[in-house]
Design a protein around this motif. Structure first.
Motif, PDB file in Angstrom:
ATOM      1  N   UNK A 123       0.813 -12.124  -9.794  1.00 58.46           N
ATOM      2  CA  UNK A 123       1.460 -12.257 -11.096  1.00 58.46           C
ATOM      3  C   UNK A 123       1.418 -10.962 -11.893  1.00 58.46           C
ATOM      4  N   UNK A 124       0.396 -10.132 -11.658  1.00 60.98           N
ATOM      5  CA  UNK A 124       0.311  -8.848 -12.363  1.00 60.98           C
ATOM      6  C   UNK A 124       1.505  -7.981 -12.029  1.00 60.98           C
ATOM      7  N   UNK A 125       1.992  -8.070 -10.788  1.00 61.48           N
ATOM      8  CA  UNK A 125       3.157  -7.291 -10.387  1.00 61.48           C
ATOM      9  C   UNK A 125       4.420  -7.789 -11.091  1.00 61.48           C
ATOM     10  N   UNK A 126       4.541  -9.112 -11.257  1.00 58.24           N
ATOM     11  CA  UNK A 126       5.684  -9.654 -11.982  1.00 58.24           C
ATOM     12  C   UNK A 126       5.666  -9.188 -13.429  1.00 58.24           C
ATOM     13  N   UNK A 127       4.488  -9.153 -14.023  1.00 59.92           N
ATOM     14  CA  UNK A 127       4.349  -8.696 -15.412  1.00 59.92           C
ATOM     15  C   UNK A 127       4.744  -7.225 -15.509  1.00 59.92           C
ATOM     16  N   UNK A 128       4.242  -6.416 -14.586  1.00 62.04           N
ATOM     17  CA  UNK A 128       4.581  -4.998 -14.588  1.00 62.04           C
ATOM     18  C   UNK A 128       6.063  -4.760 -14.387  1.00 62.04           C
ATOM     19  N   UNK A 137       9.658   2.290 -19.345  1.00 61.28           N
ATOM     20  CA  UNK A 137       8.458   3.106 -19.169  1.00 61.28           C
ATOM     21  C   UNK A 137       8.171   3.309 -17.687  1.00 61.28           C
ATOM     22  N   UNK A 138       7.673   4.484 -17.294  1.00 61.61           N
ATOM     23  CA  UNK A 138       7.276   4.672 -15.899  1.00 61.61           C
ATOM     24  C   UNK A 138       6.167   3.701 -15.534  1.00 61.61           C
ATOM     25  N   UNK A 139       6.173   3.265 -14.283  1.00 59.64           N
ATOM     26  CA  UNK A 139       5.261   2.211 -13.835  1.00 59.64           C
ATOM     27  C   UNK A 139       4.524   2.664 -12.582  1.00 59.64           C
ATOM     28  N   UNK A 140       3.205   2.725 -12.683  1.00 62.83           N
ATOM     29  CA  UNK A 140       2.360   2.977 -11.517  1.00 62.83           C
ATOM     30  C   UNK A 140       1.797   1.637 -11.062  1.00 62.83           C
ATOM     31  N   UNK A 141       2.132   1.234  -9.848  1.00 60.53           N
ATOM     32  CA  UNK A 141       1.681  -0.045  -9.303  1.00 60.53           C
ATOM     33  C   UNK A 141       0.502   0.194  -8.367  1.00 60.53           C
ATOM     34  N   UNK A 142      -0.662  -0.274  -8.763  1.00 57.32           N
ATOM     35  CA  UNK A 142      -1.865  -0.143  -7.939  1.00 57.32           C
ATOM     36  C   UNK A 142      -1.873  -1.300  -6.945  1.00 57.32           C
ATOM     37  N   UNK A 143      -1.297  -1.077  -5.768  1.00 54.89           N
ATOM     38  CA  UNK A 143      -1.185  -2.141  -4.767  1.00 54.89           C
ATOM     39  C   UNK A 143      -2.516  -2.460  -4.124  1.00 54.89           C
ATOM     40  N   UNK A 144      -3.417  -1.462  -4.104  1.00 58.20           N
ATOM     41  CA  UNK A 144      -4.693  -1.569  -3.397  1.00 58.20           C
ATOM     42  C   UNK A 144      -4.422  -1.771  -1.899  1.00 58.20           C
ATOM     43  N   UNK A 145      -4.328  -3.026  -1.471  1.00 60.44           N
ATOM     44  CA  UNK A 145      -4.067  -3.351  -0.069  1.00 60.44           C
ATOM     45  C   UNK A 145      -2.652  -3.913   0.069  1.00 60.44           C
ATOM     46  N   UNK A 146      -2.103  -3.944   1.296  1.00 61.41           N
ATOM     47  CA  UNK A 146      -0.795  -4.564   1.486  1.00 61.41           C
ATOM     48  C   UNK A 146      -0.788  -6.013   1.006  1.00 61.41           C
ATOM     49  N   UNK A 147       0.253  -6.404   0.296  1.00 68.01           N
ATOM     50  CA  UNK A 147       0.343  -7.754  -0.247  1.00 68.01           C
ATOM     51  C   UNK A 147       0.616  -8.783   0.840  1.00 68.01           C
ATOM     52  N   UNK A 148       1.309  -8.365   1.909  1.00 71.65           N
ATOM     53  CA  UNK A 148       1.699  -9.313   2.950  1.00 71.65           C
ATOM     54  C   UNK A 148       1.414  -8.749   4.329  1.00 71.65           C
ATOM     55  N   UNK A 149       1.345  -9.655   5.286  1.00 67.47           N
ATOM     56  CA  UNK A 149       1.231  -9.284   6.691  1.00 67.47           C
ATOM     57  C   UNK A 149       2.018 -10.305   7.493  1.00 67.47           C
ATOM     58  N   UNK A 164       9.133 -10.729  -1.592  1.00 69.76           N
ATOM     59  CA  UNK A 164      10.102 -10.353  -2.626  1.00 69.76           C
ATOM     60  C   UNK A 164       9.428  -9.536  -3.715  1.00 69.76           C
ATOM     61  N   UNK A 165       8.271  -9.995  -4.186  1.00 65.73           N
ATOM     62  CA  UNK A 165       7.544  -9.260  -5.229  1.00 65.73           C
ATOM     63  C   UNK A 165       7.151  -7.875  -4.727  1.00 65.73           C
ATOM     64  N   UNK A 166       6.691  -7.825  -3.485  1.00 59.99           N
ATOM     65  CA  UNK A 166       6.290  -6.558  -2.875  1.00 59.99           C
ATOM     66  C   UNK A 166       7.478  -5.584  -2.836  1.00 59.99           C
ATOM     67  N   UNK A 167       8.641  -6.076  -2.400  1.00 61.49           N
ATOM     68  CA  UNK A 167       9.812  -5.210  -2.304  1.00 61.49           C
ATOM     69  C   UNK A 167      10.283  -4.757  -3.675  1.00 61.49           C
ATOM     70  N   UNK A 168      10.319  -5.684  -4.642  1.00 58.79           N
ATOM     71  CA  UNK A 168      10.727  -5.307  -5.990  1.00 58.79           C
ATOM     72  C   UNK A 168       9.780  -4.269  -6.582  1.00 58.79           C
ATOM     73  N   UNK A 169       8.502  -4.418  -6.299  1.00 58.48           N
ATOM     74  CA  UNK A 169       7.511  -3.463  -6.808  1.00 58.48           C
ATOM     75  C   UNK A 169       7.742  -2.079  -6.215  1.00 58.48           C
TER      76      UNK A 169
END
Length: 425
Positions: A123-128, A137-149, A164-169
């Motif tokens: 949900x943090x990614x959707x908010x961002x 505003x420029x957006x730095x997305x701290x993915x940490x680890x891959x969201x999907x496998x 979808x969220x991963x791709x949009x991010x």
């Protein structure tokens, strides 16, 4: 001082996740690099485990807003059951309802130069994404680890939404930050049309001040069995201890390992109900202990006083490194890592000079690795992290890396670009 809007679910007073430390320490040290953190987090009611342990570590420069948020499973269920869509992409999706208007209000009032969001709450990614698209505003997305496998998340619908969220991010963020080189490789292969320059590496780390405070709590060692501690969540899939338990049962039967020789402590697993029957089934309750959550500083003191520290990391997490690993290295205690030898976790350990590594999914390999580890540690010959490896992993050094990225993407956004907003919930 420049300002950065930090969107983070994991933040004090939440407890029980090592993921808290990354955001907390960034917010603590960023002011030293000319950046004031504006933290947009969740209302404490959303946390299943909360407490004041680290509230005093939030810097006075930080402006913190805790937006409306609920946990679907605890607040919106009937007799423990709820409609599936109410927890998509995660059980805290209601946070979006509070955080998006609250974030717009914070942007309007404080005029940050950058948005920075952090996983592992989708949900943090959707908010961002929403705040970035609404404000420019420029957006730095701290993915940490891959969201999907391939098979993660397990539920197909959730996996499609995560994809979808991963791709949009990836497509809309200014920079995507990962915590391991393998994660960056995964994303560059998954999105070959995205320039490699969009990805940056900031690994996890440890905090020297926390360890200095914890040292004062360290207990005097007393005679007893060799104590091997796993500190933190034991995920049933990503850190499945089943083969480890089987190996312990075999070694107990042949007398190689006894309760007098070895004590394994699984601290704050978050899955005790899953693990307890396994321990009983294998007849190793005299060796393996499930221990409750303790304050973060106490957990560090326990690491410092342990005879050995245990890492569990499955092959499906080869492009991830547990955040606790860096704290283990700083504790300078012998480390037994049960993980894939070709993964990023094993590579990080070898880079630090540690080779006490065995597989997580092979009972025979675990038995060999455990016996070798015990022999080395009991003789005082187990390899420890080098001073250079420890120093390179400090949270202060990691924050300097983040500050450089913030400086890199900083732009001035005209007030007209920031749309109005209603009061946050």
């Amino acid at each position: 001082m420049n300002r950065v809007l930090v969107v983070a679910y994991h933040y004090p007073p939440m407890r029980g996740s090592s993921g808290i430390q990354r955001t907390l320490k960034f917010s603590q040290y960023l002011p030293q690099h000319g950046w004031q953190p504006l933290v947009l987090s969740a209302h404490p009611r959303a946390y299943a485990n909360s407490g004041p342990d680290q509230l005093d570590e939030i810097p006075r420069e930080a402006i913190v807003h805790r937006a409306f948020a609920l946990d679907t499973s605890r607040h919106l269920s009937l007799r423990g059951r709820y409609v599936g869509w109410m927890a998509l992409p995660d059980r805290w999706v209601s946070w979006c309802l509070g955080a998006i208007p609250a974030g717009l209000r914070m942007i309007r009032n404080y005029k940050p130069q950058v948005i920075w969001t952090t996983y592992p709450i989708a949900s943090a990614k959707l908010i961002g994404l929403a705040l970035h698209r609404l404000t420019g505003l420029p957006w730095i997305a701290d993915l940490r680890d891959p969201m999907t496998d391939v098979d993660y998340p397990a539920d197909p619908l959730t996996r499609r939404l995560y994809r979808w969220i991963e791709e949009q991010t990836i497509r809309h963020c200014t920079l995507a930050v990962c915590t391991t080189p393998g994660a960056i490789v995964t994303y560059t292969k998954r999105f070959p049309d995205i320039p490699v320059s969009r990805f940056a590496l900031i690994e996890n780390g440890y905090d020297e001040e926390n360890f200095a405070n914890a040292a004062a709590l360290q207990k005097v060692a007393t005679p007893g069995p060799f104590t091997l501690i796993h500190s933190g969540i034991v995920y049933p899939s990503e850190r499945d201890p089943g083969p480890f338990f089987e190996a312990l049962a075999d070694l107990k039967r042949d007398g190689s390992v006894t309760a007098e020789r070895l004590r394994v402590v699984l601290r704050a697993t978050a899955h005790d109900d899953f693990l307890r029957p396994l321990i009983e089934r294998h007849g190793i309750a005299d060796i393996v202990t499930l221990a409750p959550h303790i304050a973060y500083r106490d957990a560090l003191a326990e690491m410092l006083g342990a005879d050995g520290l245990l890492v569990l990391q499955a092959t499906n997490c080869n492009h991830q490194i547990p955040a606790k690993l860096y704290e283990y290295l700083r504790a300078r205690r012998p480390v037994l890592a049960l993980t894939d030898a070709t993964g990023d976790t094993a590579a990080a350990l070898r880079h630090a000079g540690i080779d006490t590594i065995g597989p997580l999914d092979d009972k025979a390999g675990i038995k060999d690795a455990l016996l070798r580890f015990l022999a080395l540690a009991e003789a005082g010959h187990a390899p420890l992290a080098s001073d250079e490896a420890v120093a390179a992993n400090s949270r202060r050094a990691r924050t300097a890396e983040l500050a450089r990225l913030l400086d890199q993407v900083t732009v001035t956004v005209p007030n007209a670009q920031v749309k109005g907003t209603s009061e946050a919930c």
